[in-house]
Structures are given as structure tokens and as C-alpha cells.
Scaffold this motif. Structure first.
Motif, short mmCIF file in Angstrom:
data_model
loop_
_atom_site.label_atom_id
_atom_site.label_comp_id
_atom_site.label_asym_id
_atom_site.label_seq_id
_atom_site.Cartn_x
_atom_site.Cartn_y
_atom_site.Cartn_z
N UNK A 125 -8.71 0.36 -48.85
CA UNK A 125 -9.06 0.47 -47.94
C UNK A 125 -9.03 -0.94 -47.09
N UNK A 126 -7.53 -1.45 -46.82
CA UNK A 126 -7.44 -2.70 -46.69
C UNK A 126 -7.35 -3.08 -44.95
N UNK A 127 -7.28 -1.17 -44.51
CA UNK A 127 -7.01 -1.71 -43.13
C UNK A 127 -8.87 -2.56 -42.14
N UNK A 128 -10.38 -1.84 -43.45
CA UNK A 128 -11.48 -2.19 -42.93
C UNK A 128 -11.21 -3.67 -42.97
N UNK A 129 -11.25 -4.17 -44.65
CA UNK A 129 -10.91 -5.53 -44.97
C UNK A 129 -10.53 -6.43 -43.44
N UNK A 130 -9.61 -5.51 -43.57
CA UNK A 130 -8.17 -7.00 -42.00
C UNK A 130 -9.08 -7.04 -40.81
N UNK A 131 -9.51 -5.98 -40.65
CA UNK A 131 -10.28 -6.10 -39.63
C UNK A 131 -11.57 -6.98 -39.26
N UNK A 132 -12.21 -7.01 -40.79
CA UNK A 132 -13.56 -8.34 -40.32
C UNK A 132 -13.19 -8.74 -40.94
N UNK A 133 -11.68 -9.71 -41.45
CA UNK A 133 -11.45 -10.82 -41.77
C UNK A 133 -11.07 -10.97 -41.77
N UNK A 134 -10.88 -10.51 -39.98
CA UNK A 134 -9.72 -11.48 -38.83
C UNK A 134 -8.38 -11.51 -39.52
N UNK A 135 -7.71 -11.13 -40.34
CA UNK A 135 -6.30 -11.49 -41.45
C UNK A 135 -5.30 -11.56 -40.67
N UNK A 136 -4.73 -12.59 -40.84
CA UNK A 136 -3.45 -13.67 -39.58
C UNK A 136 -4.47 -14.72 -38.81
N UNK A 137 -5.40 -14.80 -38.62
CA UNK A 137 -5.82 -16.05 -38.18
C UNK A 137 -5.82 -17.15 -38.94
N UNK A 138 -6.01 -16.98 -40.10
CA UNK A 138 -6.00 -17.90 -41.37
C UNK A 138 -6.30 -17.63 -42.36
N UNK A 139 -4.72 -17.23 -42.95
CA UNK A 139 -3.80 -16.64 -43.82
C UNK A 139 -3.41 -18.17 -44.30
N UNK A 140 -2.92 -19.52 -43.28
CA UNK A 140 -2.73 -20.09 -44.33
C UNK A 140 -3.47 -21.06 -45.32
N UNK A 141 -4.63 -20.76 -44.26
CA UNK A 141 -5.94 -21.98 -44.04
C UNK A 141 -7.24 -21.86 -45.45
N UNK A 142 -6.58 -20.70 -45.58
CA UNK A 142 -7.61 -20.22 -46.69
C UNK A 142 -7.08 -19.21 -47.65
N UNK A 143 -8.23 -19.07 -48.86
CA UNK A 143 -7.63 -18.36 -49.58
C UNK A 143 -8.32 -16.77 -49.56
N UNK A 144 -7.07 -15.37 -49.71
CA UNK A 144 -8.11 -14.43 -49.86
C UNK A 144 -7.87 -13.47 -50.93
N UNK A 145 -8.20 -11.76 -51.13
CA UNK A 145 -8.02 -11.24 -51.72
C UNK A 145 -7.20 -10.13 -50.95
N UNK A 146 -6.05 -9.79 -51.63
CA UNK A 146 -5.56 -8.39 -51.21
C UNK A 146 -5.22 -7.08 -52.09
N UNK A 147 -5.34 -6.44 -51.92
CA UNK A 147 -5.54 -5.36 -52.72
C UNK A 147 -3.63 -4.73 -52.55
N UNK A 148 -3.15 -4.78 -54.03
CA UNK A 148 -1.28 -4.29 -54.06
C UNK A 148 -1.63 -2.75 -54.41
N UNK A 149 -2.57 -2.49 -54.97
CA UNK A 149 -2.45 -0.65 -55.43
C UNK A 149 -3.46 -0.86 -56.28
N UNK A 150 -4.02 0.22 -56.66
CA UNK A 150 -5.58 0.19 -57.73
C UNK A 150 -5.26 -0.58 -59.09
#
Length: 292
Positions: A185-210
Motif C-alpha cells: 500500500x505505497x500509494x497511501x504512504x506516498x500521498x501522506x508523506x508528500x513523496x518527491x518533495x523531500x527525497x534528497x534531504x530526508x531518509x524514508x522507507x520504501x516497500x519493494x515487496x512483501x
């Protein structure tokens, strides 16, 4: 409610609670009092202040099985450090500094040389050999040609991996390729985190598969080795281990002493000159640091 910190920005922590979603949380003041800072990857307990707005407070941080200072993340199983084979050419000194930090913290490392399509086969082979001879796992990839991706996914599968490396080496391109077929469910995560705006300045977790996660971390252009004494540095260069205790002098630093087996191995080509040069550079740096 128990969840995991997926990202932290300016004192706000975005906590994923399975089957409930992402909550924007602040950390309780007791953590500041105890000089504990929540980290991306922490398993935490939260109290919900508003279910509708998905906001809450972090009230407990569960024990960490690993913790890194740089990148500042918790609960990783391994590190994937990415350098370009060309454009820019790899900074071996910077790579070796990263490896020293991981060795000290006992975090396994996979070394990835990306942009292999820009490099001659013989040069790639030599680059790979330097680190494989030290006992590291080395993988060659091309994000441009999408080569090496299946091998990389196999090495990451079932683990939580922190991804690190300098800017401009194709780290983001590889990360995007890895998460292309995400089924979680990365769609919801991306929406809440505003993915793309902070990708180079902050660490974040991304799900690859289960059960497979990567920590996307900011690029680095320098790496200062801290909390290490010069006398212990030799323990963090894997290839020196075979010669420990065999030198003429006990506690040999492998820098200037006669009868040094590490320097003999260097002269005979059993230890790489690039790695040894990195060792000397770091040893001098640590020696200078103690003067102040």
C-alpha cells in the motif's frame, strides 16, 4: 497502537500502522529529556489524537536491533552502498570510509557499482576484484539498461536495507526501478508523506515487496569517521585480519613499523594499493584529530 516510522521531517514523524494507515506524529517530550531521538525505521507505540485527521503522538520506542548515525536510521539488516563506475568515477576513499563505519557497527554491506555500461570490462573487473578480495559482495548494474536488477532484488529480498551513496551515481534511478512492481500500500504512504518533495534531504522507507524494505537516504559527498581511535582502525579493514598478530611488533599499526606482514602482503600484491592508501589517509586523519 504499534507502527513503524517511515519518514521524519522537521520534528514530525510519519508512522505506518498496518491496516490503519499513516499517522503524522510528534514525539513526547520525555524522549528529548532522555536524549533519545526517534529514527526512521523505529518500531514505536503511538497514541491517536485524531483518527479523522490521522495525527498522534509517539509514546514509546521499542528496542532497536541496529542503529546507524549516518544515515540516521534504525533496525536495518544490511547496507547497499552505490557508486558509479563512471560519471562520476568512484571515490574509493569515500567508499572505504563508509565501509569502516559499517564494519564498526557490524552491518553487512553490498557494494553496487552502477553505470557499468559506461565502463570498460577490464576496469570493471579490477574494481570488483578489489572489494571481493576483501570479502565484500559486489554487484554491477546499469539503471540505464536495466541490467543487474534481478540479482540486486535477490540480494535485498526478505531484508531491510539502507541504501546510501554519493549524489549523481544513479541511486534514485535504481531505487525507482526496484519499486516499480510494488504490491504493497505505497500509494497511501506516498500521498501522506508528500513523496518527491523531500527525497534528497530526508531518509524514508520504501516497500519493494512483501517483507522487503529499503531506506532511501540523502546522498553524501563527504564522510567523516568519528568515534574511532587510530589504534582500532586496522580492525575495520577486513583484509588485514589474516595478518593480525603475525607482525614483528605487537600492536603493529601497519604504517611504518619494520617486519609488518600487512606491508609485505601489499608489496606482493595480496592487498590492494587503493585500500591501503585509504587506510593511511584515515589513520593520519585520526592521528591529527587527537591533537585538538
Amino acid at each position: 497502537m504499534k507502527g513503524k516510522i517511515m519518514k521524519g521531517i522537521s520534528g514530525f514523524y510519519y508512522v505506518n500502522v498496518v491496516e490503519s494507515g499513516i499517522y503524522e506524529c510528534k514525539a513526547k517530550g520525555i524522549f528529548r529529556k532522555d536524549k533519545i531521538k526517534p529514527l526512521v525505521g523505529d518500531d514505536v507505540e503511538i497514541e491517536v489524537l485524531s483518527e479523522e485527521k490521522k495525527i498522534g503522538n509517539i509514546i514509546k520506542i521499542f528496542p532497536r536491533h541496529s542503529e546507524l548515525v549516518r544515515p540516521a536510521v534504525a533496525n536495518v539488516d544490511q547496507a547497499l552502498v552505490i557508486f558509479a563506475a563512471r560519471e562520476p568515477s568512484p571515490n574509493f576513499s569515500l567508499l572505504d570510509r563508509f565501509l569502516v563505519i559499517m564494519e564498526k557497527q557490524e552491518i553487512p554491506v553490498i557494494i553496487c557499482f552502477n553505470k557499468k555500461d559506461l565502463c570498460e570490462k577490464e576496469e570493471l573487473k579490477q574494481m570488483k576484484k578489489i572489494y571481493e578480495d576483501c570479502g565484500y559482495q559486489v554487484i554491477l548494474t546499469s539503471a540505464m539498461e536495466k541490467k543487474g536488477m534481478e540479482e540486486l532484488k535477490t540480494l535485498l529480498r526478505g531484508k531491510t536495507t539502507t541504501v546510501a551513496g554519493p549524489s549523481g551515481v544513479g541511486k534514485s534511478s535504481l531505487t525507482n526501478l526496484l519499486q516499480k512492481d510494488v504490491v504493497m500500500e505505497t500509494g497511501e504512504i506516498s500521498k501522506k508523506l508528500g513523496r518527491g518533495r523531500h527525497t534528497t534531504r530526508h531518509s524514508q522507507i520504501i516497500a519493494i515487496e512483501e517483507n522487503t524494505w529499503i531506506y532511501d537516504t540523502p546522498g553524501f559527498t563527504s564522510f567523516y569517521v568519528e568515534n574511532i581511535e587510530k589504534e582500532e582502525l586496522r580492525y575495520y579493514f577486513r583484509e588485514f585480519a589474516a595478518y593480525e598478530g603475525t607482525c614483528r611488533f605487537q600492536g603493529c599499526t601497519h604504517t611504518h613499523e619494520p617486519g609488518c606482514k600487512v606491508k609485505e602482503a601489499l608489496a606482493e600484491g595480496r592487498i590492494s594499493q587503493e585500500r591501503y592508501s585509504s587506510y593511511l589517509e584515515l589513520y593520519r586523519e585520526l592521528s591529527e584529530k587527537r591533537k585538538y
